[in-house]
Design a protein around this motif. Structure first.
Motif, PDB file in Angstrom:
ATOM      1  N   LYS A  41       8.643  -8.050  -5.204  1.00 41.44           N
ATOM      2  CA  LYS A  41       8.508  -7.011  -4.174  1.00 41.44           C
ATOM      3  C   LYS A  41       7.159  -6.300  -4.254  1.00 41.44           C
ATOM      4  O   LYS A  41       6.583  -5.914  -3.249  1.00 41.44           O
ATOM      5  CB  LYS A  41       9.627  -5.973  -4.297  1.00 41.44           C
ATOM      6  N   PHE A  42       6.670  -6.119  -5.499  1.00 39.70           N
ATOM      7  CA  PHE A  42       5.421  -5.385  -5.697  1.00 39.70           C
ATOM      8  C   PHE A  42       4.197  -6.294  -5.850  1.00 39.70           C
ATOM      9  O   PHE A  42       3.101  -5.820  -6.114  1.00 39.70           O
ATOM     10  CB  PHE A  42       5.547  -4.459  -6.906  1.00 39.70           C
ATOM     11  N   GLY A  43       4.373  -7.611  -5.691  1.00 35.47           N
ATOM     12  CA  GLY A  43       3.241  -8.532  -5.738  1.00 35.47           C
ATOM     13  C   GLY A  43       2.722  -8.837  -7.124  1.00 35.47           C
ATOM     14  O   GLY A  43       1.583  -9.281  -7.267  1.00 35.47           O
TER      15      GLY A  43
ATOM     16  N   VAL B 252       0.820  -1.212   0.000  1.00 34.15           N
ATOM     17  CA  VAL B 252       0.000   0.000   0.000  1.00 34.15           C
ATOM     18  C   VAL B 252       0.854   1.262   0.000  1.00 34.15           C
ATOM     19  O   VAL B 252       0.359   2.339  -0.320  1.00 34.15           O
ATOM     20  CB  VAL B 252      -1.003   0.023   1.171  1.00 34.15           C
ATOM     21  N   ASN B 253       2.135   1.124   0.343  1.00 40.00           N
ATOM     22  CA  ASN B 253       3.064   2.248   0.296  1.00 40.00           C
ATOM     23  C   ASN B 253       4.273   1.866  -0.551  1.00 40.00           C
ATOM     24  O   ASN B 253       4.700   0.706  -0.559  1.00 40.00           O
ATOM     25  CB  ASN B 253       3.526   2.644   1.710  1.00 40.00           C
ATOM     26  N   TRP B 254       4.820   2.851  -1.238  1.00 42.46           N
ATOM     27  CA  TRP B 254       5.963   2.656  -2.122  1.00 42.46           C
ATOM     28  C   TRP B 254       7.117   1.999  -1.375  1.00 42.46           C
ATOM     29  O   TRP B 254       7.381   2.330  -0.213  1.00 42.46           O
ATOM     30  CB  TRP B 254       6.411   4.006  -2.668  1.00 42.46           C
ATOM     31  N   ILE B 255       7.806   1.089  -2.039  1.00 42.23           N
ATOM     32  CA  ILE B 255       8.951   0.410  -1.447  1.00 42.23           C
ATOM     33  C   ILE B 255      10.190   1.256  -1.713  1.00 42.23           C
ATOM     34  O   ILE B 255      10.568   1.472  -2.868  1.00 42.23           O
ATOM     35  CB  ILE B 255       9.132  -0.995  -2.051  1.00 42.23           C
TER      36      ILE B 255
ATOM     37  N   ASN C   9      15.120 -12.048 -12.774  1.00 41.13           N
ATOM     38  CA  ASN C   9      14.545 -13.050 -11.885  1.00 41.13           C
ATOM     39  C   ASN C   9      13.298 -12.556 -11.159  1.00 41.13           C
ATOM     40  O   ASN C   9      13.015 -12.980 -10.044  1.00 41.13           O
ATOM     41  CB  ASN C   9      15.585 -13.563 -10.886  1.00 41.13           C
ATOM     42  N   ASP C  10      12.583 -11.611 -11.769  1.00 42.04           N
ATOM     43  CA  ASP C  10      11.345 -11.089 -11.176  1.00 42.04           C
ATOM     44  C   ASP C  10      11.554 -10.446  -9.810  1.00 42.04           C
ATOM     45  O   ASP C  10      10.636 -10.418  -8.987  1.00 42.04           O
ATOM     46  CB  ASP C  10      10.305 -12.209 -11.041  1.00 42.04           C
ATOM     47  N   ALA C  11      12.733  -9.931  -9.552  1.00 41.98           N
ATOM     48  CA  ALA C  11      13.023  -9.357  -8.234  1.00 41.98           C
ATOM     49  C   ALA C  11      12.060  -8.230  -7.881  1.00 41.98           C
ATOM     50  O   ALA C  11      11.511  -8.186  -6.771  1.00 41.98           O
ATOM     51  CB  ALA C  11      14.471  -8.856  -8.182  1.00 41.98           C
TER      52      ALA C  11
ATOM     53  N   LEU D 267       3.504   5.094 -12.366  1.00 41.70           N
ATOM     54  CA  LEU D 267       2.894   3.853 -12.835  1.00 41.70           C
ATOM     55  C   LEU D 267       4.003   2.850 -13.118  1.00 41.70           C
ATOM     56  O   LEU D 267       5.014   3.201 -13.716  1.00 41.70           O
ATOM     57  CB  LEU D 267       2.103   4.120 -14.116  1.00 41.70           C
ATOM     58  N   VAL D 268       3.789   1.620 -12.676  1.00 35.89           N
ATOM     59  CA  VAL D 268       4.731   0.531 -12.945  1.00 35.89           C
ATOM     60  C   VAL D 268       3.947  -0.614 -13.577  1.00 35.89           C
ATOM     61  O   VAL D 268       2.938  -1.058 -13.023  1.00 35.89           O
ATOM     62  CB  VAL D 268       5.432   0.034 -11.661  1.00 35.89           C
ATOM     63  N   MET D 269       4.411  -1.058 -14.760  1.00 34.05           N
ATOM     64  CA  MET D 269       3.824  -2.228 -15.415  1.00 34.05           C
ATOM     65  C   MET D 269       4.867  -3.335 -15.426  1.00 34.05           C
ATOM     66  O   MET D 269       6.026  -3.095 -15.760  1.00 34.05           O
ATOM     67  CB  MET D 269       3.405  -1.922 -16.857  1.00 34.05           C
ATOM     68  N   PHE D 270       4.441  -4.537 -15.069  1.00 37.16           N
ATOM     69  CA  PHE D 270       5.307  -5.703 -15.111  1.00 37.16           C
ATOM     70  C   PHE D 270       4.906  -6.531 -16.323  1.00 37.16           C
ATOM     71  O   PHE D 270       3.710  -6.790 -16.534  1.00 37.16           O
ATOM     72  CB  PHE D 270       5.172  -6.508 -13.819  1.00 37.16           C
TER      73      PHE D 270
END
Length: 183
Positions: free
Chosen positions: A110-112, A20-23, A104-106, A37-40
């Motif tokens: 972290k962001f689920g 819920v809060n930025w890492i 490796n999806d690190a 915005l972050v897109m995986f």
């Protein structure tokens, strides 16, 4: 056969709870003046093409009010060029988007993020505004609830929703990582 196709198109992927809060301390900077915005994405997921198209559209409609990042999954042991696909080139062609590998999806972990096309939107204070997909079904671009919600947030209006299903290939499924398609 048609039922199977429709089931596949409308089957959403899984996602964990996003923080819920930025890492802090990640390789992605939180923009202090606009939403981030972050897109995986999986570089070889055909479903994600529609998500990249929608990203392009929503960024154009948000009038520069979003700092956007696209992270492409790269399995350990695979060369950097493995992620250099047509999909990545499409993301890199969007004005202002920062594209990078996610070894490796690190960052995804972290962001689920578990599904290609998963999008998170954080405000400048690092508070989560939205999580989910920006397509209405698997591989289909066009107006949809996720895209509309992000545009609303960017324009300073409350979003109608804060979470939507995401449609794409698994980021965690090793079978998606086989280099069967030449870069």
């Amino acid at each position: 056969g048609l039922v199977m196709v429709l089931d596949y198109e409308n089957a959403s992927g899984s996602s964990s709870n996003a923080p819920v809060n930025w890492i802090l301390g990640t390789s992605i900077p939180l923009d202090p003046t606009r939403d981030t915005l972050v897109m995986f994405a999986h570089p070889r997921c055909p479903c994600t093409r529609a998500s990249v198209e929608e990203l392009n559209r929503l960024l154009a409609e948000s009038n520069g009010r979003i700092a956007a990042h696209v992270l492409f999954f790269r399995p350990p042991g695979y060369p950097a060029g493995w992620t250099h696909t047509e999909l990545r080139r499409a993301a890199e062609a969007i004005p202002g988007v920062v594209v990078q590998d996610d070894l490796n999806d690190a960052m995804a972990r972290k962001f689920g993020a578990e599904t290609s096309g998963y999008v998170l939107l954080y405000n400048p204070r690092g508070e989560l505004l939205f999580r989910g997909g920006i397509t209405g079904s698997r591989g289909h671009a066009g107006d949809n609830v996720g895209e509309s919600a992000i545009i609303s947030f960017a324009l300073g209006k409350p979003g109608a929703v804060t979470q939507t299903p995401v449609y794409g290939c698994s980021l965690l499924d090793e079978s998606n990582s086989q280099p069967t398609i030449a870069p």
